[in-house]
Scaffold this active site. Sequence first.
Site, PDB file in Angstrom:
ATOM      1  N   SER A 156      -2.641  -2.681   1.755  1.00  9.98           N
ATOM      2  CA  SER A 156      -2.047  -1.846   0.716  1.00  9.98           C
ATOM      3  C   SER A 156      -0.940  -2.650   0.062  1.00  9.98           C
ATOM      4  CB  SER A 156      -1.457  -0.577   1.351  1.00  9.98           C
ATOM      5  OG  SER A 156      -0.634   0.132   0.451  1.00  9.98           O
ATOM      6  N   TYR A 169       3.102   4.262   7.787  1.00 10.42           N
ATOM      7  CA  TYR A 169       2.099   3.632   6.927  1.00 10.42           C
ATOM      8  C   TYR A 169       2.536   2.223   6.529  1.00 10.42           C
ATOM      9  CZ  TYR A 169      -1.461   3.363   3.241  1.00 10.42           C
ATOM     10  OH  TYR A 169      -2.531   3.002   2.463  1.00 10.42           O
TER      11      TYR A 169
END
Length: 274
Positions: A156, A169
């Site tokens: 990401s 995350y």
Amino acid sequence: MNIQLKTQGVAALRPLTGKVSLVTGSTSGIGLGIARALAEAGSAVALNGFGIAAEIARTKDQLAADFGVEVSYSAADMTSPEAIAEMIAATVANHGRLDILVNNAGIQYVAPLDQFPVEKWNAILAINLSSAFHTTRLALPAMRQNKFGRIINIASAHGLVGSPFKVAYVAAKHGIVGLTKVTALETAEDGITCNAICPGYVYTPLVEAQIDSQARAHGISREKVIHDVLLAQQPNKHFASVEELGSLTVFLASEAAASITGTALPVDGGWTAH
């Protein structure tokens, strides 16, 4: 000569013919888009993920019909090392080899660090990071046996930069980038590459639902949610598509990318160029 040119043309159109790919978290969204791209490029595909059994069966059959490749499915729980081991073993047993591993499975939860539920931290680290460690360590023997492997980790933009309220995350995706580098170094002489793709916001049904919910919650238009909230950090103000990620995955899995390894490639509209 004509036959040779035709054969070369087919190889160029379907560069992954004869390969076998496993994509975790591939029953919907980004993972399914990547699985479709790999199948279109000629690879047999092993799907993994949760969902309604009938819908997964239709997806599996549709992929096989659309692209003429073998498609299998594993419901392995990505929090379970034992289930992951069974999935890898079954993929090799069913298809005879494993060439391409795409670690895509992931979940998200948003909360301030001092209020972040411990169980959510544990689940996100297990699914977003530890599962990739387990699939990688278990896939390497099959790849080394054939002296070919492509490991592609879907990280990401949050593997490269931080954002508030996403502690688990961001930590997991930074970990994925580190795992990618170590894997690349340890397999550099084995015909195996390992790279991370680092998307910003990608347009999926889940993002579409998020647009609507934020518009209602803040009393603003969809366009304002997209431009000023979701894509605030993306200079191009444009969602990436699952097709873009699929095409990049196919390239990284091909012979053309044999010398690309250990990288973290942003697909983020300029987010990490700040």
